[in-house]
Design a protein around this motif. Structure first.
Motif, PDB file in Angstrom:
ATOM      1  N   PHE A 100      70.792  21.024 -38.069  1.00 49.14           N
ATOM      2  CA  PHE A 100      70.704  21.727 -36.792  1.00 49.14           C
ATOM      3  C   PHE A 100      72.101  21.931 -36.217  1.00 49.14           C
ATOM      4  O   PHE A 100      72.974  21.058 -36.309  1.00 49.14           O
ATOM      5  N   GLY A 101      72.313  23.071 -35.584  1.00 48.40           N
ATOM      6  CA  GLY A 101      73.552  23.334 -34.868  1.00 48.40           C
ATOM      7  C   GLY A 101      74.667  23.790 -35.778  1.00 48.40           C
ATOM      8  O   GLY A 101      74.590  23.717 -37.003  1.00 48.40           O
ATOM      9  N   ALA A 102      75.742  24.274 -35.126  1.00 52.61           N
ATOM     10  CA  ALA A 102      76.908  24.756 -35.850  1.00 52.61           C
ATOM     11  C   ALA A 102      77.867  23.605 -36.108  1.00 52.61           C
ATOM     12  O   ALA A 102      77.791  22.542 -35.485  1.00 52.61           O
ATOM     13  N   LYS A 103      78.805  23.833 -37.004  1.00 55.16           N
ATOM     14  CA  LYS A 103      79.732  22.767 -37.370  1.00 55.16           C
ATOM     15  C   LYS A 103      80.733  22.488 -36.248  1.00 55.16           C
ATOM     16  O   LYS A 103      81.152  21.349 -36.038  1.00 55.16           O
ATOM     17  N   GLN A 104      81.128  23.524 -35.524  1.00 60.55           N
ATOM     18  CA  GLN A 104      82.094  23.352 -34.433  1.00 60.55           C
ATOM     19  C   GLN A 104      81.465  23.769 -33.115  1.00 60.55           C
ATOM     20  O   GLN A 104      80.737  24.761 -33.046  1.00 60.55           O
ATOM     21  N   ASN A 105      81.764  22.954 -32.046  1.00 56.04           N
ATOM     22  CA  ASN A 105      81.192  23.208 -30.716  1.00 56.04           C
ATOM     23  C   ASN A 105      82.291  23.058 -29.673  1.00 56.04           C
ATOM     24  O   ASN A 105      83.157  22.184 -29.772  1.00 56.04           O
ATOM     25  N   MET A 106      82.226  23.893 -28.650  1.00 56.64           N
ATOM     26  CA  MET A 106      83.158  23.784 -27.517  1.00 56.64           C
ATOM     27  C   MET A 106      82.392  24.015 -26.224  1.00 56.64           C
ATOM     28  O   MET A 106      81.529  24.908 -26.160  1.00 56.64           O
ATOM     29  N   ASN A 107      82.725  23.212 -25.210  1.00 58.51           N
ATOM     30  CA  ASN A 107      82.011  23.284 -23.928  1.00 58.51           C
ATOM     31  C   ASN A 107      83.009  23.075 -22.794  1.00 58.51           C
ATOM     32  O   ASN A 107      83.803  22.126 -22.816  1.00 58.51           O
ATOM     33  N   ALA A 108      82.990  23.960 -21.806  1.00 61.69           N
ATOM     34  CA  ALA A 108      83.846  23.851 -20.611  1.00 61.69           C
ATOM     35  C   ALA A 108      82.953  23.799 -19.380  1.00 61.69           C
ATOM     36  O   ALA A 108      82.070  24.651 -19.206  1.00 61.69           O
ATOM     37  N   THR A 109      83.169  22.776 -18.539  1.00 58.16           N
ATOM     38  CA  THR A 109      82.306  22.555 -17.379  1.00 58.16           C
ATOM     39  C   THR A 109      83.137  22.281 -16.132  1.00 58.16           C
ATOM     40  O   THR A 109      84.133  21.544 -16.194  1.00 58.16           O
ATOM     41  N   VAL A 110      82.739  22.881 -15.019  1.00 62.74           N
ATOM     42  CA  VAL A 110      83.331  22.607 -13.699  1.00 62.74           C
ATOM     43  C   VAL A 110      82.205  22.131 -12.787  1.00 62.74           C
ATOM     44  O   VAL A 110      81.154  22.791 -12.697  1.00 62.74           O
ATOM     45  N   THR A 111      82.427  20.967 -12.126  1.00 59.55           N
ATOM     46  CA  THR A 111      81.394  20.383 -11.261  1.00 59.55           C
ATOM     47  C   THR A 111      81.955  20.133  -9.871  1.00 59.55           C
ATOM     48  O   THR A 111      83.064  19.597  -9.722  1.00 59.55           O
ATOM     49  N   LEU A 112      81.196  20.523  -8.852  1.00 54.99           N
ATOM     50  CA  LEU A 112      81.551  20.275  -7.450  1.00 54.99           C
ATOM     51  C   LEU A 112      80.594  19.246  -6.886  1.00 54.99           C
ATOM     52  O   LEU A 112      79.372  19.442  -6.892  1.00 54.99           O
ATOM     53  N   ASN A 113      81.148  18.083  -6.409  1.00 53.86           N
ATOM     54  CA  ASN A 113      80.346  17.025  -5.803  1.00 53.86           C
ATOM     55  C   ASN A 113      80.655  16.931  -4.311  1.00 53.86           C
ATOM     56  O   ASN A 113      81.809  17.076  -3.899  1.00 53.86           O
ATOM     57  N   GLN A 114      79.619  16.656  -3.517  1.00 52.19           N
ATOM     58  CA  GLN A 114      79.805  16.528  -2.078  1.00 52.19           C
ATOM     59  C   GLN A 114      78.857  15.466  -1.519  1.00 52.19           C
ATOM     60  O   GLN A 114      77.657  15.482  -1.805  1.00 52.19           O
ATOM     61  N   ILE A 115      79.432  14.540  -0.726  1.00 50.49           N
ATOM     62  CA  ILE A 115      78.602  13.561  -0.023  1.00 50.49           C
ATOM     63  C   ILE A 115      78.003  14.229   1.206  1.00 50.49           C
ATOM     64  O   ILE A 115      78.724  14.760   2.051  1.00 50.49           O
TER      65      ILE A 115
END
Length: 321
Positions: A100-115
């Motif tokens: 399952f899946g490809a041999k190479q994977n790349m992921n970019a994530t931006v998360t904003l947290n607030q109390i």
């Protein structure tokens, strides 16, 4: 090499000139110098700076927090999964090896947290302000203590110098009397016992004078330490005891009403009560719920080869709140 020797010579010469420098202080000048250069006062000022930074640090926890991550994976050997062969039209009871899946994977994530709500954070803000107030009050208390220490040290040096002057005058009088008694003794007009008694008294005066000079030397070193200058530095006090006594006499203090709440020790004690109350309040907030929110945005790409940046069509996005 000659330039190096010249530089070293100039450095040593400037240090020797500085070491020979003489300071002279009135009492007010000594107090002002100590408030700017005493090591304890400097530490108290640094504590205030640290408290201000801690206040902003505590405040920053409640501000929006943005985190970004980039992940890259390259499967040197991909995992094999066994599926029933019936799924792909194979005979029942057998299994098909599938990757399952490809041999190479790349992921970019931006998360904003607030109390949104956190009782401990609100109490923490109040505590940071209280801690800053504690540091400011400690600085005021330190300044008062240093001011008092300078006054005591200044007066002690003057007293020791006055004592030396009195002892020198007494010594001169005794030496003159001793010479006169010796002359009278040689002519038969004085007793041997009177001459010996005066010698003993003069010896005591010399001992007292030597002790007073040693004490003056020590008191000057203590005065220098209080001001924050090297103990070997020569210092001249430009005021005398009589001037200080006249200056410090204030009859209005008898009629002035004492304001307890304006006293620094009362303010420190009152701030301690406030600090303890915040500790109790903080313990209570541990039983309260907290509410936080976050939103993120991701882009990911999968391929058997490293071609992620060759075309925007290779990337797929997702988002969650």
């Amino acid at each position: 090499m000659k330039k190096l020797y010249l530089l070293l010579f100039l450095l040593l010469f400037s240090m020797s000139i500085k070491a020979q420098e003489t300071y002279s202080f009135t009492l007010d000048e000594a107090i002002q110098y100590a408030l700017e250069n005493n090591y304890t006062v400097k530490n108290a000022a640094l504590d205030i700076e640290a408290a201000e930074k801690q206040k902003w640090e505590a405040t920053s926890f409640g501000m929006p927090q943005i985190d970004g991550t980039i992940d890259y994976q390259n499967w040197l050997k991909q995992a094999v999964t066994f599926l029933p062969a019936e799924i792909v039209g194979g005979p029942p009871g057998e299994f098909e090896e599938v990757v399952f899946g490809a041999k190479q994977n790349m992921n970019a994530t931006v998360t904003l947290n607030q109390i949104l709500f956190d009782g401990s954070y609100l109490v923490g803000l109040q505590s940071a302000k209280t801690f800053l107030k504690i540091s400011n009050l400690a600085k005021v208390k330190t300044d008062q203590s240093i001011r008092e220490a300078v006054i005591n040290a200044y007066g002690t040096v003057l007293v020791s110098q006055e004592t030396i002057e009195i002892l020198i005058k007494n010594k001169n009088i005794l030496e003159k009397n001793l010479l006169e008694t010796k002359a009278l003794l040689e002519n038969g007009f004085a007793e041997e016992q009177d001459f010996e008694q005066q010698q003993i008294t003069l010896s005591r005066i010399n001992n007292s004078l030597n002790r007073a000079r040693r004490e003056e030397f020590i008191y000057k070193q203590m005065f220098n330490m209080t001001l924050g200058i090297p103990i070997s530095q020569n210092v001249i006090l430009t005021e005398n005891l009589e001037t200080l006594a006249l200056r410090s006499t204030d009859m209005n203090i008898v009629t002035t009403e004492f304001d307890l709440e304006n006293h620094i020790d009362f303010k420190i004690a009152d701030n301690k009560v406030e600090s303890d109350a915040l500790l109790v309040k903080y313990e209570k907030t541990k039983g309260m719920p907290s509410l936080n929110a976050f939103v993120n945005y991701s882009q990911f790409a999968n391929n058997n080869n490293f071609v992620f940046f060759e075309s925007p069509d290779n990337w797929f996005d997702s988002s969650l709140i």
